[in-house]
Structures are given as C-alpha cells and as structure tokens.
Design a protein around this motif. Structure first.
Motif, PDB file in Angstrom:
ATOM      1  N   LEU A  58     -11.864  53.158  21.364  1.00 18.46           N
ATOM      2  CA  LEU A  58     -12.284  54.556  21.698  1.00 18.46           C
ATOM      3  C   LEU A  58     -12.064  55.060  23.195  1.00 18.46           C
ATOM      4  O   LEU A  58     -11.854  56.345  23.096  1.00 18.46           O
ATOM      5  CB  LEU A  58     -14.107  54.458  21.605  1.00 18.46           C
ATOM      6  N   THR A  59     -11.584  54.102  23.934  1.00 15.35           N
ATOM      7  CA  THR A  59     -11.333  54.583  25.169  1.00 15.35           C
ATOM      8  C   THR A  59      -9.954  54.953  25.457  1.00 15.35           C
ATOM      9  O   THR A  59      -9.273  56.174  25.754  1.00 15.35           O
ATOM     10  CB  THR A  59     -11.469  53.380  26.402  1.00 15.35           C
ATOM     11  N   ARG A  60      -9.116  54.357  24.399  1.00 18.45           N
ATOM     12  CA  ARG A  60      -7.640  54.952  24.263  1.00 18.45           C
ATOM     13  C   ARG A  60      -7.793  56.142  23.634  1.00 18.45           C
ATOM     14  O   ARG A  60      -6.906  57.033  24.077  1.00 18.45           O
ATOM     15  CB  ARG A  60      -6.927  53.966  23.220  1.00 18.45           C
ATOM     16  N   ALA A  61      -8.866  56.573  22.683  1.00 14.93           N
ATOM     17  CA  ALA A  61      -8.760  57.793  21.969  1.00 14.93           C
ATOM     18  C   ALA A  61      -9.242  58.826  23.129  1.00 14.93           C
ATOM     19  O   ALA A  61      -8.855  60.075  22.824  1.00 14.93           O
ATOM     20  CB  ALA A  61      -9.424  57.711  20.864  1.00 14.93           C
ATOM     21  N   ALA A  62     -10.034  58.512  23.744  1.00 20.48           N
ATOM     22  CA  ALA A  62     -10.702  59.381  24.988  1.00 20.48           C
ATOM     23  C   ALA A  62      -9.945  59.759  25.913  1.00 20.48           C
ATOM     24  O   ALA A  62     -10.507  60.728  26.872  1.00 20.48           O
ATOM     25  CB  ALA A  62     -11.917  59.033  25.197  1.00 20.48           C
ATOM     26  N   LEU A  63      -8.694  59.045  26.176  1.00 21.28           N
ATOM     27  CA  LEU A  63      -7.822  59.542  27.400  1.00 21.28           C
ATOM     28  C   LEU A  63      -7.571  61.019  27.550  1.00 21.28           C
ATOM     29  O   LEU A  63      -7.092  61.543  26.599  1.00 21.28           O
ATOM     30  CB  LEU A  63      -6.497  58.573  27.375  1.00 21.28           C
ATOM     31  N   ASP A  64      -7.571  61.527  28.498  1.00 21.70           N
ATOM     32  CA  ASP A  64      -7.338  62.858  28.982  1.00 21.70           C
ATOM     33  C   ASP A  64      -8.161  63.906  28.273  1.00 21.70           C
ATOM     34  O   ASP A  64      -7.736  64.843  27.770  1.00 21.70           O
ATOM     35  CB  ASP A  64      -5.699  63.041  28.538  1.00 21.70           C
ATOM     36  N   THR A  65      -9.330  63.606  28.016  1.00 26.74           N
ATOM     37  CA  THR A  65     -10.454  64.302  27.340  1.00 26.74           C
ATOM     38  C   THR A  65     -11.520  64.433  28.289  1.00 26.74           C
ATOM     39  O   THR A  65     -11.490  63.674  29.230  1.00 26.74           O
ATOM     40  CB  THR A  65     -10.676  63.851  26.025  1.00 26.74           C
ATOM     41  N   SER A  66     -12.672  65.374  28.110  1.00 28.00           N
ATOM     42  CA  SER A  66     -13.692  65.249  28.852  1.00 28.00           C
ATOM     43  C   SER A  66     -14.454  64.094  28.676  1.00 28.00           C
ATOM     44  O   SER A  66     -15.373  63.766  29.382  1.00 28.00           O
ATOM     45  CB  SER A  66     -14.482  66.495  28.578  1.00 28.00           C
ATOM     46  N   ASP A  67     -14.349  63.176  27.728  1.00 26.24           N
ATOM     47  CA  ASP A  67     -15.141  61.973  27.363  1.00 26.24           C
ATOM     48  C   ASP A  67     -14.554  60.830  28.023  1.00 26.24           C
ATOM     49  O   ASP A  67     -15.049  59.645  27.727  1.00 26.24           O
ATOM     50  CB  ASP A  67     -15.198  61.570  25.663  1.00 26.24           C
ATOM     51  N   GLU A  68     -13.610  60.768  28.734  1.00 22.23           N
ATOM     52  CA  GLU A  68     -12.847  59.554  29.275  1.00 22.23           C
ATOM     53  C   GLU A  68     -13.909  58.946  30.164  1.00 22.23           C
ATOM     54  O   GLU A  68     -14.069  57.655  30.002  1.00 22.23           O
ATOM     55  CB  GLU A  68     -11.659  60.155  29.942  1.00 22.23           C
ATOM     56  N   PRO A  69     -14.162  59.363  31.134  1.00 17.75           N
ATOM     57  CA  PRO A  69     -15.491  58.652  32.137  1.00 17.75           C
ATOM     58  C   PRO A  69     -16.505  58.025  31.223  1.00 17.75           C
ATOM     59  O   PRO A  69     -16.819  56.949  31.361  1.00 17.75           O
ATOM     60  CB  PRO A  69     -16.074  59.873  32.930  1.00 17.75           C
ATOM     61  N   ALA A  70     -17.026  58.523  30.179  1.00 18.26           N
ATOM     62  CA  ALA A  70     -18.007  57.974  29.392  1.00 18.26           C
ATOM     63  C   ALA A  70     -17.468  56.672  28.542  1.00 18.26           C
ATOM     64  O   ALA A  70     -18.057  55.698  28.536  1.00 18.26           O
ATOM     65  CB  ALA A  70     -18.905  58.820  28.475  1.00 18.26           C
ATOM     66  N   ALA A  71     -16.321  56.999  28.165  1.00 20.45           N
ATOM     67  CA  ALA A  71     -15.662  55.835  27.413  1.00 20.45           C
ATOM     68  C   ALA A  71     -15.245  54.659  28.228  1.00 20.45           C
ATOM     69  O   ALA A  71     -15.630  53.521  27.981  1.00 20.45           O
ATOM     70  CB  ALA A  71     -14.183  56.536  26.771  1.00 20.45           C
ATOM     71  N   TRP A  72     -14.903  54.850  29.564  1.00 22.36           N
ATOM     72  CA  TRP A  72     -14.601  53.763  30.563  1.00 22.36           C
ATOM     73  C   TRP A  72     -15.855  53.024  30.908  1.00 22.36           C
ATOM     74  O   TRP A  72     -15.995  51.763  30.840  1.00 22.36           O
ATOM     75  CB  TRP A  72     -13.791  54.389  31.798  1.00 22.36           C
ATOM     76  N   LEU A  73     -16.899  53.950  30.827  1.00 22.68           N
ATOM     77  CA  LEU A  73     -18.242  53.148  31.237  1.00 22.68           C
ATOM     78  C   LEU A  73     -18.748  52.265  30.108  1.00 22.68           C
ATOM     79  O   LEU A  73     -19.390  51.291  30.271  1.00 22.68           O
ATOM     80  CB  LEU A  73     -19.128  54.179  31.458  1.00 22.68           C
TER      81      LEU A  73
END
Length: 142
Positions: free
Chosen positions: A68-83
């Motif tokens: 999910l983090t990989r898929a969220a890279l360079d999107t607005s969801d990236e910080p939440a995915a990292w958390l």
C-alpha cells in the motif's frame, strides 16, 4: 518530511529494535551462569519456537502495508501510508523479538547455549524481514 528522512528514521528504528531484542539476552548471558537445566528451560525453548508462528500473520500484514505504501508513493496519501507502515512494523517487531526474549528468560533457567543461539538467530532472521526495501512506484495499470 522527505522520503529520505522517512527511510532514515525507519532504518534507525530497525537498529534500535535490534538492540532492544538482543540486549536482554546478552545481559542474561553475561550475568547468569548455567547450571543443570530443568524442565522449565525446555518449555521456554518450545515457547520461543512457538512464538515464531505469531510472526507469520504479522508478516502478511507488513507486506500488505508495504504494498500500500508503494502504491501511495507520489500521491497525497503517501504520509498516511508511511505512518501505517511504521505502525504495522512496530507490532511486527515485538513478535519478531519474542524468540530472543524467551531465550533470555531461558538463560535464567539454565537453557543451554545451542537453543539460546537458535532463538537469537530466529529473532535476527525475523527482524531482517522487516527492513524497508527500496520502494519503486507501481506503474499505473492501463
């Protein structure tokens, strides 16, 4: 926070967990001597090996969070995915540390060196699974 800073913090968390996993075992080995082992030492070894099973479910959750983090890279969801990835990984770290912690308690009850080393290596192997690989963004599906 940049992606490089996030990587650096997650790498530092991995090294910190490695220390927290192996420090009790090293301290127990330094300060306690081995006498004749009892049945409790064997039970602690079996519990340590059984605690490996806990990691299977948590490893699946970690892999899903990583995807999910990989898929969220360079999107607005990236910080939440990292958390989310960091939270899932912290829980998995605890499960990965259990075999070494059982070995540390086993040393108090005269667990021999070979089972202690096996449990410590099992924890180390599990912790190695939770290192963050280089993430490459997933190309969009056409």
């Amino acid at each position: 926070m940049t992606r490089g800073q996030v990587y650096q913090r997650l790498e530092l968390a991995w090294w910190r967990q490695l220390g927290l996993t192996l420090a009790p075992l090293l301290l127990a080995c330094v300060f306690f001597t081995v006498s004749e082992p009892g049945i409790l030492a064997l039970l602690l070894f079996i519990a340590g090996v059984g605690s490996l099973l806990i990691s299977f479910k948590l490893y699946g959750a970690y892999k899903r969070a990583l995807d999910l983090t990989r898929a969220a890279l360079d999107t607005s969801d990236e910080p939440a995915a990292w958390l989310r990835l960091a939270a899932v990984r912290r829980t998995a770290f605890l499960a990965a540390s259990l075999p070494a912690w059982f070995a540390a308690v086993g040393v108090l009850f005269s667990l021999h060196a070979v089972p202690v080393v096996l449990l410590a290596l099992a924890s180390l192997g599990l912790l190695l699974l939770y290192r963050i690989p280089p993430l490459v963004p997933v190309p969009p599906v056409a």
